[in-house]
Design a protein around this motif. Sequence first.
Motif, PDB file in Angstrom:
ATOM      1  N   PRO A 123     -28.352  17.495  13.665  1.00 31.45           N
ATOM      2  CA  PRO A 123     -28.628  16.542  12.157  1.00 31.45           C
ATOM      3  C   PRO A 123     -27.840  15.509  12.026  1.00 31.45           C
ATOM      4  CG  PRO A 123     -28.568  19.199  12.010  1.00 31.45           C
ATOM      5  CD  PRO A 123     -28.118  18.577  13.330  1.00 31.45           C
ATOM      6  N   MET A 124     -28.286  14.453  11.156  1.00 31.22           N
ATOM      7  CA  MET A 124     -27.807  13.255  10.679  1.00 31.22           C
ATOM      8  C   MET A 124     -27.059  13.771   9.649  1.00 31.22           C
ATOM      9  SD  MET A 124     -29.055   9.660   9.756  1.00 31.22           S
ATOM     10  CE  MET A 124     -30.520   9.787  10.973  1.00 31.22           C
ATOM     11  N   GLU A 125     -25.557  13.354   9.875  1.00 33.80           N
ATOM     12  CA  GLU A 125     -24.560  13.708   8.590  1.00 33.80           C
ATOM     13  C   GLU A 125     -23.967  12.412   8.043  1.00 33.80           C
ATOM     14  OE1 GLU A 125     -21.776  16.088  10.640  1.00 33.80           O
ATOM     15  OE2 GLU A 125     -23.107  17.836  10.872  1.00 33.80           O
ATOM     16  N   PRO A 126     -23.405  12.368   6.845  1.00 34.62           N
ATOM     17  CA  PRO A 126     -22.902  11.024   6.571  1.00 34.62           C
ATOM     18  C   PRO A 126     -21.847  10.755   7.281  1.00 34.62           C
ATOM     19  CG  PRO A 126     -22.993  12.847   4.622  1.00 34.62           C
ATOM     20  CD  PRO A 126     -23.573  13.399   5.965  1.00 34.62           C
ATOM     21  N   LYS A 127     -20.695  11.638   8.029  1.00 37.77           N
ATOM     22  CA  LYS A 127     -19.806  11.286   8.911  1.00 37.77           C
ATOM     23  C   LYS A 127     -20.245  10.585   9.931  1.00 37.77           C
ATOM     24  CE  LYS A 127     -17.889  15.207   9.963  1.00 37.77           C
ATOM     25  NZ  LYS A 127     -16.941  16.395  10.332  1.00 37.77           N
ATOM     26  N   ARG A 128     -21.182  10.793  10.620  1.00 38.92           N
ATOM     27  CA  ARG A 128     -21.970  10.164  11.752  1.00 38.92           C
ATOM     28  C   ARG A 128     -22.437   8.618  11.029  1.00 38.92           C
ATOM     29  NH1 ARG A 128     -25.718  13.586  15.522  1.00 38.92           N
ATOM     30  NH2 ARG A 128     -24.092  13.139  17.100  1.00 38.92           N
ATOM     31  N   LEU A 129     -23.148   8.707   9.988  1.00 32.93           N
ATOM     32  CA  LEU A 129     -23.555   7.337   9.543  1.00 32.93           C
ATOM     33  C   LEU A 129     -22.332   6.252   9.269  1.00 32.93           C
ATOM     34  CD1 LEU A 129     -26.412   8.401   7.325  1.00 32.93           C
ATOM     35  CD2 LEU A 129     -26.605   7.309   9.471  1.00 32.93           C
ATOM     36  N   LEU A 130     -21.444   6.951   8.601  1.00 32.26           N
ATOM     37  CA  LEU A 130     -20.012   5.911   8.448  1.00 32.26           C
ATOM     38  C   LEU A 130     -19.478   5.619   9.849  1.00 32.26           C
ATOM     39  CD1 LEU A 130     -17.972   5.146   6.305  1.00 32.26           C
ATOM     40  CD2 LEU A 130     -16.718   7.004   6.849  1.00 32.26           C
ATOM     41  N   GLY A 131     -19.510   6.503  10.831  1.00 28.08           N
ATOM     42  CA  GLY A 131     -18.886   5.808  11.953  1.00 28.08           C
ATOM     43  C   GLY A 131     -19.873   4.865  12.640  1.00 28.08           C
ATOM     44  N   ILE A 132     -21.117   5.033  12.517  1.00 26.49           N
ATOM     45  CA  ILE A 132     -22.109   3.899  12.889  1.00 26.49           C
ATOM     46  C   ILE A 132     -21.573   2.567  12.016  1.00 26.49           C
ATOM     47  CG2 ILE A 132     -24.428   3.151  13.186  1.00 26.49           C
ATOM     48  CD1 ILE A 132     -23.192   5.210  15.118  1.00 26.49           C
ATOM     49  N   VAL A 133     -21.436   2.585  10.754  1.00 29.19           N
ATOM     50  CA  VAL A 133     -21.321   1.492   9.929  1.00 29.19           C
ATOM     51  C   VAL A 133     -19.811   0.981  10.158  1.00 29.19           C
ATOM     52  CG1 VAL A 133     -20.623   0.863   7.630  1.00 29.19           C
ATOM     53  CG2 VAL A 133     -22.685   2.140   7.853  1.00 29.19           C
ATOM     54  N   LEU A 134     -18.862   1.592  10.579  1.00 30.78           N
ATOM     55  CA  LEU A 134     -17.550   1.162  10.987  1.00 30.78           C
ATOM     56  C   LEU A 134     -17.511   0.486  12.218  1.00 30.78           C
ATOM     57  CD1 LEU A 134     -15.283   4.154   9.817  1.00 30.78           C
ATOM     58  CD2 LEU A 134     -15.475   1.850   8.698  1.00 30.78           C
ATOM     59  N   LEU A 135     -18.441   1.051  13.112  1.00 30.31           N
ATOM     60  CA  LEU A 135     -18.553   0.419  14.502  1.00 30.31           C
ATOM     61  C   LEU A 135     -19.286  -0.885  14.358  1.00 30.31           C
ATOM     62  CD1 LEU A 135     -19.442   3.440  16.879  1.00 30.31           C
ATOM     63  CD2 LEU A 135     -17.712   1.811  17.371  1.00 30.31           C
ATOM     64  N   ALA A 136     -20.255  -0.799  13.548  1.00 30.53           N
ATOM     65  CA  ALA A 136     -21.160  -2.222  13.519  1.00 30.53           C
ATOM     66  C   ALA A 136     -19.999  -3.310  12.706  1.00 30.53           C
ATOM     67  CB  ALA A 136     -22.135  -2.130  12.501  1.00 30.53           C
ATOM     68  N   ALA A 137     -19.197  -2.805  11.743  1.00 32.95           N
ATOM     69  CA  ALA A 137     -18.029  -3.786  11.117  1.00 32.95           C
ATOM     70  C   ALA A 137     -17.322  -4.277  12.384  1.00 32.95           C
ATOM     71  CB  ALA A 137     -17.380  -3.007  10.246  1.00 32.95           C
TER      72      ALA A 137
END
Length: 145
Positions: A123-137
């Motif tokens: 399952p997708m979790e907020p922590k994983r999504l935050l990690g993707i956002v930080l990687l994109a940044a």
Amino acid sequence: MSSYWLLVLMFCGGMAVAVQPSINARLAQKVGPFESSFISFAVGTLALLAVVMLTGRGGIKAIGTASWWELTGGLLGAFFVTLTIIVVPRIGTVAVMAGVIAGQLATGVLLDHFGLFGLRQVPMEPKRLLGIVLLAAGAALVLRK
């Protein structure tokens, strides 16, 4: 083989993925971007042919049982290699690798979440999504101007 050695091998694979676009881009200066991509795949094909001939235990004849989409990996690889050949000289290796890693992880989250291609569903979790956002940044921060 232990998980430790598999991780070491993947680390080496990551190093190869980081070096390959720069080598191919250098070759492209001499022969052209599409030609460089073709040469890269031809050399890789010959190397894999040797490996298959020496150690292969699978069955290439079973290709007829594969679905059409299972044969698209090479097309996606050609797209990736050609794209890196064109983009590395323009924005640099670090920016390309940052973008690639961010894209890989974002796609990985979706593949895991939906259990696509018969993979285990995670399952997708907020922590994983935050990690993707930080990687994109991070990818945006290392972009060479």
